[in-house]
Write an enzyme that holds these catalytic residues in place. Structure first.
Site, PDB file in Angstrom:
ATOM      1  N   HIS A  72     -14.588  -0.092 -12.196  1.00 33.70           N
ATOM      2  CA  HIS A  72     -13.744   0.922 -11.557  1.00 33.70           C
ATOM      3  C   HIS A  72     -12.747   0.381 -10.535  1.00 33.70           C
ATOM      4  O   HIS A  72     -11.705   0.980 -10.315  1.00 33.70           O
ATOM      5  CB  HIS A  72     -14.584   2.049 -10.950  1.00 33.70           C
ATOM      6  CG  HIS A  72     -15.192   1.741  -9.614  1.00 33.70           C
ATOM      7  ND1 HIS A  72     -16.429   1.161  -9.467  1.00 33.70           N
ATOM      8  CD2 HIS A  72     -14.722   1.922  -8.357  1.00 33.70           C
ATOM      9  CE1 HIS A  72     -16.701   1.014  -8.179  1.00 33.70           C
ATOM     10  NE2 HIS A  72     -15.676   1.463  -7.474  1.00 33.70           N
ATOM     11  N   GLU A  76      -7.215  -1.833  -9.475  1.00 30.25           N
ATOM     12  CA  GLU A  76      -6.695  -1.670  -8.121  1.00 30.25           C
ATOM     13  C   GLU A  76      -6.773  -2.965  -7.315  1.00 30.25           C
ATOM     14  O   GLU A  76      -5.818  -3.333  -6.638  1.00 30.25           O
ATOM     15  CB  GLU A  76      -7.491  -0.555  -7.414  1.00 30.25           C
ATOM     16  CG  GLU A  76      -7.114  -0.318  -5.964  1.00 30.25           C
ATOM     17  CD  GLU A  76      -5.734   0.320  -5.801  1.00 30.25           C
ATOM     18  OE1 GLU A  76      -5.190   0.821  -6.793  1.00 30.25           O
ATOM     19  OE2 GLU A  76      -5.221   0.289  -4.666  1.00 30.25           O
ATOM     20  N   ASP A  77      -7.894  -3.677  -7.430  1.00 31.95           N
ATOM     21  CA  ASP A  77      -8.148  -4.763  -6.480  1.00 31.95           C
ATOM     22  C   ASP A  77      -8.033  -6.168  -7.065  1.00 31.95           C
ATOM     23  O   ASP A  77      -8.187  -7.148  -6.348  1.00 31.95           O
ATOM     24  CB  ASP A  77      -9.565  -4.615  -5.885  1.00 31.95           C
ATOM     25  CG  ASP A  77      -9.692  -3.362  -5.038  1.00 31.95           C
ATOM     26  OD1 ASP A  77      -8.642  -2.821  -4.635  1.00 31.95           O
ATOM     27  OD2 ASP A  77     -10.834  -2.923  -4.789  1.00 31.95           O
ATOM     28  N   ASP A 139     -19.058   6.227  -6.533  1.00 35.37           N
ATOM     29  CA  ASP A 139     -18.326   5.240  -5.737  1.00 35.37           C
ATOM     30  C   ASP A 139     -18.345   5.648  -4.260  1.00 35.37           C
ATOM     31  O   ASP A 139     -18.672   4.863  -3.372  1.00 35.37           O
ATOM     32  CB  ASP A 139     -16.886   5.172  -6.278  1.00 35.37           C
ATOM     33  CG  ASP A 139     -15.989   4.233  -5.493  1.00 35.37           C
ATOM     34  OD1 ASP A 139     -16.480   3.163  -5.079  1.00 35.37           O
ATOM     35  OD2 ASP A 139     -14.795   4.576  -5.317  1.00 35.37           O
TER      36      ASP A 139
END
Ligand code: MN
Length: 745
Positions: A72, A76-77, A139
């Site tokens: 997940h 993004e990271d 999350d």
């Protein structure tokens, strides 16, 4: 830290044919991508997606959801891309991971209005797959569990966001366990002192009542087994936050709370639920008003259970929840459990696949959440006190407008845009025309009706609650009034200059502004219009060497009428004023300019300052004007009781009459008092009748509300007396209306 093989084992427990390869591939990919990244706690980053996945195994979710949990944070990271994930794991998983990336990118700020708006966006953006929400909640839960590693200034924001958005979201999805844990963690971080106080008291109470809980459990169990009913009884203590919320919303002290303990009775079948209820009710007395049957009428999130409160063993009030173990599972795990049951499978393929029944149910839930059908209900589980001072309304296009409680459609209009406020003449709330004084409620959809010729009435200032609206109304009113006066001032000067045979121009006035103590030409003209500066003085300032010693006002004609037109487009005729009236003001003190009385009889058709008395007046009424020193003329119907106070000042009375032809397109104000039965729908019926007659409602206020009747004072805008009388007849014809009266002040 959880290990990869443990995760696989967990899934295998509820899904023996788990696609182990998929889970391993997702784990390895996430591991490689996150590489040496660390959590704030100092743990390797991969521990976070692993824990999130573990939380989802508790909900017994399928392996693609678990894989999404592992992946997940990668887009993004890390250097991972959607394309890469699509290629390795398929488009389905790629789409879900991207959905989570989108949510993370929503720049959630602490401002609550923004949060609610973002929440809507968030739900809409991802409403095509509930699995995104499930992973997001897991999350958030893991992040909340590890919040102590985050810098304190960030903690409060994350905790508030959890309290405002994610905990209620979990609740709406039926996941009570998740909701409670999120609430507890958020509560602790938002208000540690309250959290510790409540937790301490609960511990004390539980210590003190340990025996009592066992007694009640034993007594209930014994009763059921005596009746031959298989049931499990379990006492539970309420969570700190739910106790705190109850104390807040009901203004109770901790000691006053009667139901800190609850008991669950779990039975096998639905029929057993009712049997258990019967047994309990026959044995102990019931606390009235506390019985709820959510089995025959499930909650929107499919929560099913029977709730009742009895005065139980030891004369103690006891709250009972009676349900089957399946209902219990759904109550705790909501959406996730539901998916399993509705499909009739306990872990087959396509647990939440697109064409499953569970999926369509979930889809509906999400839609209900996202269209905001009932934001009130949605907000009911949120920290109420945070929202108490606000209402959230929508434009017809779905834009969310946050307003202080008590706000009106006028506030709403100004919140959308100053222009919208300035031109607002009416409002539809949820599709129905409603008075502009209506207090808006959460979730109202407000459509503002506008008109180009509108000037905000000064009275609005008293109605609105937002500073923005108040300031804008004041500005607009000031500007309108100043324009009226400066127009009048210009007329007066034109005549004075004309008589002396001298030209008048704005530029020609500029050099003398300073001498007359004025900032700009508009200001000066308005001062002339208000009678604060005599036109002769302006003339002398511009032409100091003009030979005529006195600019004599033209002799007023004695026949005929003034034809005044105010800025609002009202037309009147008034006769030439008498000498005595003229002579009242020849000095420069505040009062009408003497020139005003010398206005030409015909051709004067612009910008006299004219307004109506509080009760209004309409063509067809016999009217009279009252001269207001420094403020123009006020028009009253001759029936107005308020006129008596001018009896001693005959020189203020001005004879006027209407000069309106049949093509009149102006509306005029009138006030009526409607007495009607105090019943639901009466107000709407009256408002609809008024609207249907093409009448504008300016304001409507309930001046008196008694048990059986209500009095409404309505300020209308109508074409003329005939129009008004027709409306009054129609209103009188309504079954709910008893009397309708014209009010002249
Ligand atoms: Mn994360």
């Amino acid at each position: 830290m959880m290990r990869q093989y443990e995760l696989v084992e967990r899934v295998q427990k509820y899904k023996p044919d788990v696609n182990e390869a998929l889970l391993n591939k997702a784990y390895v990919y996430a591991m490689q991508k996150h590489g040496k990244q660390m959590r704030a706690s100092g743990d390797p980053y991969i521990s976070h997606p692993l824990e999130v996945a573990a939380i989802l195994t508790e909900m017994r979710l399928d392996e693609s959801t678990i894989a999404v949990a592992l992946l997940h944070d990668t887009i993004e990271d890390t250097t991972a891309t959607r394309a890469e994930i699509d290629e390795l794991f398929g488009e389905d998983i790629g789409r879900l991971v991207e959905g989570l990336t989108k949510i993370k990118k929503l720049d959630l700020v602490t401002k609550r209005a923004k949060q609610a708006e973002n929440l809507r966006k968030l739900l809409l953006a991802i409403s095509d797959d509930v699995r995104v929400l499930l992973v997001k909640l897991a999350d958030r839960l893991h992040n909340m569990r590890t919040l102590e590693h985050v810098p304190p200034e960030k903690r409060a924001r994350i905790a508030e966001e959890t309290m405002d958005i994610y905990a209620p979201l979990a609740g709406r999805m039926g996941m009570q366990d998740m909701r409670e844990e999120l609430e507890e963690l958020a509560f602790k971080n938002i208000n540690l002192e309250a959290y510790e106080t409540v937790t301490g008291k609960l511990a004390e109470l539980s210590e003190r009542n340990r025996d009592l809980i066992h007694t009640i459990e034993d007594e209930l169990s014994a009763l059921f087994s005596h009746e031959g009913l298989k049931a499990t009884v379990k006492g539970r203590q309420k969570k700190a936050y739910s106790v705190f919320r109850k104390m807040q919303s009901k203004s109770l002290s901790f000691e006053q709370l009667s139901d800190v303990f609850g008991f669950r009775i779990i039975v096998d079948t639905e029929a057993d639920c009712y049997r258990a209820l019967g047994i309990v009710h026959m044995r102990w007395s019931v606390v009235p008003g506390r019985f709820k049957d959510y089995i025959s009428t499930p909650k929107q999130n499919d929560y099913r259970s029977i709730h009742t409160t009895i005065v139980g063993p030891s004369r103690q009030r006891v709250e009972l929840q009676i349900r089957t173990s399946r209902m219990q599972d759904i109550a705790e795990r909501g959406v996730a459990a539901h998916a399993l049951y509705k499909d009739g499978s306990t872990g087959g393929e396509g647990l939440l696949s697109k064409d499953s029944r569970a999926y369509s149910w979930l889809r509906q839930t999400i839609e209900a959440l996202s269209v905001g059908d009932n934001p009130e209900e949605f907000l009911e589980h949120t920290k109420l006190e945070l929202f108490q001072d606000q209402v959230f309304c929508f434009t017809p296009k779905g834009q969310l407008i946050a307003l202080p409680r008590g706000a009106t459609p006028i506030d709403f209009a100004y919140a959308v845009h100053t222009d919208v406020g300035d031109t607002c003449v009416g409002a539809k709330i949820n599709g129905r025309i409603m008075p502009l004084v209506t207090r808006l409620a959460n979730g109202d959809e407000v459509e503002i009706l506008r008109s180009g010729v509108q000037v905000p009435p000064p009275a609005w200032e008293e109605i609105v609650v937002t500073g923005k609206a108040r300031a804008a109304i004041r500005r607009a009113t000031k500007a309108a009034v100043r324009k009226q006066y400066s127009g009048l001032g210009m007329r007066i000067l034109e005549r004075t200059f004309n008589r002396a045979g001298k030209p008048l121009s704005r530029d020609g006035l500029k050099p003398v502004l300073h001498r007359l103590g004025q900032k700009d030409v508009e200001d000066m003209l308005a001062a002339v219009g208000r009678g604060e500066i005599v036109s002769e003085d302006v003339f002398k300032a511009v032409y100091p060497n003009h030979q005529e010693t006195r600019v004599s006002p033209r002799k007023p004609a004695d026949e005929g009428w003034f034809n005044l037109r105010s800025a609002a487009g009202l037309i009147f005729k008034l006769p030439g004023l008498s000498k005595s009236q003229k002579s009242t003001t020849t000095t420069r003190k505040i009062g009408p300019d003497p020139d005003m009385a010398a206005m030409p009889i015909r051709g004067m058709d612009d910008n006299a300052v004219v307004r109506f008395g509080p009760g209004g007046a309409v063509p067809g009424d016999r009217i009279v004007g009252i001269l207001e020193p420094g403020a123009g003329i006020t028009i009253y119907p001759i029936q107005s009781p308020g006129l008596t106070k001018f009896d001693d000042e005959p020189n203020r009375w001005i004879d006027i009459r209407w000069d309106i032809d049949e093509n009149n397109k102006n509306r005029f104000p009138a006030r009526i008092l409607v007495t009607a039965i105090n019943a639901p729908g009466t107000l709407a019926e009256v408002a609809q009748t008024i609207a249907a007659s093409e009448t504008n409602i300016q304001t409507l206020s309930m001046v008196r509300v008694a048990a059986d009747f209500t009095e409404m004072l309505v300020d209308l805008q109508v074409w003329d007396l005939k129009h008004l009388n027709n409306l009054i007849t129609q209103l009188k014809g309504l079954g709910s209306v008893s009397t309708v009266e014209r009010v002249y002040e």
